[in-house]
Scaffold this motif. Sequence first.
Motif, PDB file in Angstrom:
ATOM      1  N   PHE A 134      67.628   0.359 -96.278  1.00  0.00           N
ATOM      2  CA  PHE A 134      67.562   0.866 -97.839  1.00  0.00           C
ATOM      3  C   PHE A 134      68.257   2.287 -97.817  1.00  0.00           C
ATOM      4  CE2 PHE A 134      65.476   3.070-101.151  1.00  0.00           C
ATOM      5  CZ  PHE A 134      65.994   2.561-102.291  1.00  0.00           C
ATOM      6  N   ALA A 135      68.119   3.324 -96.754  1.00  0.00           N
ATOM      7  CA  ALA A 135      68.584   4.338 -96.646  1.00  0.00           C
ATOM      8  C   ALA A 135      70.332   4.424 -96.679  1.00  0.00           C
ATOM      9  CB  ALA A 135      68.354   4.989 -95.473  1.00  0.00           C
ATOM     10  N   LEU A 136      70.846   3.203 -95.867  1.00  0.00           N
ATOM     11  CA  LEU A 136      72.249   3.067 -95.861  1.00  0.00           C
ATOM     12  C   LEU A 136      72.720   2.453 -97.127  1.00  0.00           C
ATOM     13  CD1 LEU A 136      72.497   1.268 -92.216  1.00  0.00           C
ATOM     14  CD2 LEU A 136      73.561   3.626 -93.128  1.00  0.00           C
ATOM     15  N   TYR A 137      71.837   1.554 -97.628  1.00  0.00           N
ATOM     16  CA  TYR A 137      72.254   1.127 -99.065  1.00  0.00           C
ATOM     17  C   TYR A 137      72.386   2.295 -99.995  1.00  0.00           C
ATOM     18  CZ  TYR A 137      71.459  -1.469-103.367  1.00  0.00           C
ATOM     19  OH  TYR A 137      71.698  -1.930-104.606  1.00  0.00           O
ATOM     20  N   ALA A 138      71.182   3.038-100.139  1.00  0.00           N
ATOM     21  CA  ALA A 138      71.263   4.076-101.293  1.00  0.00           C
ATOM     22  C   ALA A 138      72.528   5.002-101.023  1.00  0.00           C
ATOM     23  CB  ALA A 138      69.790   5.115-100.991  1.00  0.00           C
ATOM     24  N   ALA A 139      72.814   5.454 -99.708  1.00  0.00           N
ATOM     25  CA  ALA A 139      73.838   6.369 -99.387  1.00  0.00           C
ATOM     26  C   ALA A 139      75.252   5.617 -99.925  1.00  0.00           C
ATOM     27  CB  ALA A 139      73.703   6.666 -97.860  1.00  0.00           C
ATOM     28  N   GLN A 140      75.241   4.413 -99.597  1.00  0.00           N
ATOM     29  CA  GLN A 140      76.453   3.865 -99.735  1.00  0.00           C
ATOM     30  C   GLN A 140      76.895   3.753-101.456  1.00  0.00           C
ATOM     31  OE1 GLN A 140      76.769   0.358-101.359  1.00  0.00           O
ATOM     32  NE2 GLN A 140      78.961   0.725-101.790  1.00  0.00           N
ATOM     33  N   ARG A 141      75.782   3.501-102.144  1.00  0.00           N
ATOM     34  CA  ARG A 141      75.894   3.717-103.366  1.00  0.00           C
ATOM     35  C   ARG A 141      76.198   5.083-104.076  1.00  0.00           C
ATOM     36  NH1 ARG A 141      74.506  -0.304-106.935  1.00  0.00           N
ATOM     37  NH2 ARG A 141      73.296   1.240-108.494  1.00  0.00           N
ATOM     38  N   ALA A 142      75.438   6.050-103.541  1.00  0.00           N
ATOM     39  CA  ALA A 142      75.503   7.362-103.940  1.00  0.00           C
ATOM     40  C   ALA A 142      77.219   7.950-103.580  1.00  0.00           C
ATOM     41  CB  ALA A 142      74.550   8.275-103.327  1.00  0.00           C
ATOM     42  N   VAL A 143      77.851   7.535-102.361  1.00  0.00           N
ATOM     43  CA  VAL A 143      78.997   8.035-102.182  1.00  0.00           C
ATOM     44  C   VAL A 143      80.039   7.309-102.939  1.00  0.00           C
ATOM     45  CG1 VAL A 143      80.685   7.816-100.169  1.00  0.00           C
ATOM     46  CG2 VAL A 143      78.194   8.551 -99.742  1.00  0.00           C
ATOM     47  N   THR A 144      79.865   5.921-103.171  1.00  0.00           N
ATOM     48  CA  THR A 144      80.623   5.212-104.285  1.00  0.00           C
ATOM     49  C   THR A 144      80.502   5.771-105.510  1.00  0.00           C
ATOM     50  OG1 THR A 144      80.499   3.165-102.874  1.00  0.00           O
ATOM     51  CG2 THR A 144      81.255   3.129-105.091  1.00  0.00           C
ATOM     52  N   ALA A 145      79.626   6.417-106.088  1.00  0.00           N
ATOM     53  CA  ALA A 145      79.386   7.092-107.245  1.00  0.00           C
ATOM     54  C   ALA A 145      80.209   8.213-107.258  1.00  0.00           C
ATOM     55  CB  ALA A 145      77.917   7.043-107.640  1.00  0.00           C
ATOM     56  N   ALA A 146      79.999   9.207-106.161  1.00  0.00           N
ATOM     57  CA  ALA A 146      80.750  10.554-105.939  1.00  0.00           C
ATOM     58  C   ALA A 146      82.258  10.399-105.947  1.00  0.00           C
ATOM     59  CB  ALA A 146      80.377  11.107-104.809  1.00  0.00           C
ATOM     60  N   TYR A 147      82.677   9.036-105.706  1.00  0.00           N
ATOM     61  CA  TYR A 147      84.187   8.808-105.439  1.00  0.00           C
ATOM     62  C   TYR A 147      84.481   8.481-106.893  1.00  0.00           C
ATOM     63  CZ  TYR A 147      85.508   8.247-100.750  1.00  0.00           C
ATOM     64  OH  TYR A 147      85.826   8.525 -99.374  1.00  0.00           O
ATOM     65  N   ARG A 148      83.714   7.929-107.808  1.00  0.00           N
ATOM     66  CA  ARG A 148      84.223   7.381-109.178  1.00  0.00           C
ATOM     67  C   ARG A 148      85.021   8.527-109.901  1.00  0.00           C
ATOM     68  NH1 ARG A 148      79.622   5.301-110.702  1.00  0.00           N
ATOM     69  NH2 ARG A 148      80.067   3.356-109.390  1.00  0.00           N
ATOM     70  N   PRO A 149      84.415   9.781-110.132  1.00  0.00           N
ATOM     71  CA  PRO A 149      85.346  10.470-111.062  1.00  0.00           C
ATOM     72  C   PRO A 149      86.690  10.835-110.781  1.00  0.00           C
ATOM     73  CG  PRO A 149      83.221  11.424-110.456  1.00  0.00           C
ATOM     74  CD  PRO A 149      83.173  10.167-109.837  1.00  0.00           C
ATOM     75  N   VAL A 150      86.901  10.902-109.315  1.00  0.00           N
ATOM     76  CA  VAL A 150      88.203  11.203-108.707  1.00  0.00           C
ATOM     77  C   VAL A 150      89.122  10.148-108.725  1.00  0.00           C
ATOM     78  CG1 VAL A 150      89.366  12.072-106.654  1.00  0.00           C
ATOM     79  CG2 VAL A 150      87.102  12.795-107.273  1.00  0.00           C
ATOM     80  N   LEU A 151      88.343   8.883-108.546  1.00  0.00           N
ATOM     81  CA  LEU A 151      89.297   7.714-108.583  1.00  0.00           C
ATOM     82  C   LEU A 151      89.680   7.244-109.860  1.00  0.00           C
ATOM     83  CD1 LEU A 151      87.506   5.724-105.746  1.00  0.00           C
ATOM     84  CD2 LEU A 151      89.957   7.010-105.781  1.00  0.00           C
ATOM     85  N   GLU A 152      88.573   7.477-111.075  1.00  0.00           N
ATOM     86  CA  GLU A 152      89.001   7.237-112.137  1.00  0.00           C
ATOM     87  C   GLU A 152      90.241   7.909-112.706  1.00  0.00           C
ATOM     88  OE1 GLU A 152      85.484   7.968-114.725  1.00  0.00           O
ATOM     89  OE2 GLU A 152      84.788   5.872-114.346  1.00  0.00           O
ATOM     90  N   GLU A 153      90.514   9.320-112.093  1.00  0.00           N
ATOM     91  CA  GLU A 153      91.792   9.688-112.834  1.00  0.00           C
ATOM     92  C   GLU A 153      92.762   9.163-112.353  1.00  0.00           C
ATOM     93  OE1 GLU A 153      91.454  13.837-111.313  1.00  0.00           O
ATOM     94  OE2 GLU A 153      89.351  14.158-112.250  1.00  0.00           O
ATOM     95  N   LEU A 154      92.634   8.341-111.186  1.00  0.00           N
ATOM     96  CA  LEU A 154      93.882   7.722-110.535  1.00  0.00           C
ATOM     97  C   LEU A 154      93.999   6.229-111.265  1.00  0.00           C
ATOM     98  CD1 LEU A 154      93.563   8.464-106.561  1.00  0.00           C
ATOM     99  CD2 LEU A 154      95.030   9.491-108.406  1.00  0.00           C
ATOM    100  N   GLY A 155      92.993   5.938-112.092  1.00  0.00           N
ATOM    101  CA  GLY A 155      93.064   4.705-112.548  1.00  0.00           C
ATOM    102  C   GLY A 155      92.600   3.510-111.705  1.00  0.00           C
ATOM    103  N   LEU A 156      91.950   3.931-110.387  1.00  0.00           N
ATOM    104  CA  LEU A 156      91.398   2.975-109.493  1.00  0.00           C
ATOM    105  C   LEU A 156      89.902   2.760-109.250  1.00  0.00           C
ATOM    106  CD1 LEU A 156      93.739   4.273-106.512  1.00  0.00           C
ATOM    107  CD2 LEU A 156      93.930   2.263-107.874  1.00  0.00           C
ATOM    108  N   THR A 157      89.450   1.445-108.899  1.00  0.00           N
ATOM    109  CA  THR A 157      88.010   1.370-108.399  1.00  0.00           C
ATOM    110  C   THR A 157      87.974   1.820-107.114  1.00  0.00           C
ATOM    111  OG1 THR A 157      88.519  -1.019-107.694  1.00  0.00           O
ATOM    112  CG2 THR A 157      87.994  -0.208-110.089  1.00  0.00           C
ATOM    113  N   TYR A 158      86.753   1.869-106.536  1.00  0.00           N
ATOM    114  CA  TYR A 158      86.640   2.181-105.010  1.00  0.00           C
ATOM    115  C   TYR A 158      87.404   1.268-104.214  1.00  0.00           C
ATOM    116  CZ  TYR A 158      84.303   3.208-100.655  1.00  0.00           C
ATOM    117  OH  TYR A 158      84.361   3.568 -99.155  1.00  0.00           O
TER     118      TYR A 158
END
Length: 157
Positions: A22-46
């Motif tokens: 669960f810790a790994l799952y929660a971390a993965q989701r949080a890291v993916t969410a942290a990437y989202r704004p930067v990747l949205e500027e590029l028009g990409l999904t993770y």
Amino acid sequence: MTNQPDGEAETGPPLLDRQLCFALYAAQRAVTAAYRPVLEELGLTYPQYLVLLVLWERGETTVKDLAAALRLDYGTVSPLLKRLQSAGLVRRERSARDERSVLVAVTGRGEEMRERAARVPRALLEATELDEAGAEGLRRELWRLAERAGRAADRAR
């Protein structure tokens, strides 16, 4: 958290916050969410970003090898490639040497994206307040865990 001394087995039902998975799952989701704004500027999904990382690193490759590098199945990679091709970032074509094989490569537009994407790793470090040494240590530990868990899964088959 319970008041169990370190190294002592917990009794009773397992607690969610004490589960490594669960810790790994929660971390993965949080890291993916942290990437989202930067990747949205590029028009990409993770996942699209990960596909491009492999192609930038390896150059032209087969869909099979790309899927293996990403540890994904063909059915998951194929729609990602279709969307990236529609965006003009990759091209797919049958191999002249083996008609069963599909080759994938970045286009000129995909190469241009590489320069813009170069800031993504630094942006994640800043967002997570990790320094490079801390990130490297964490990455090494996670790869060791992935290797051990993979061996355990192989033995269970």
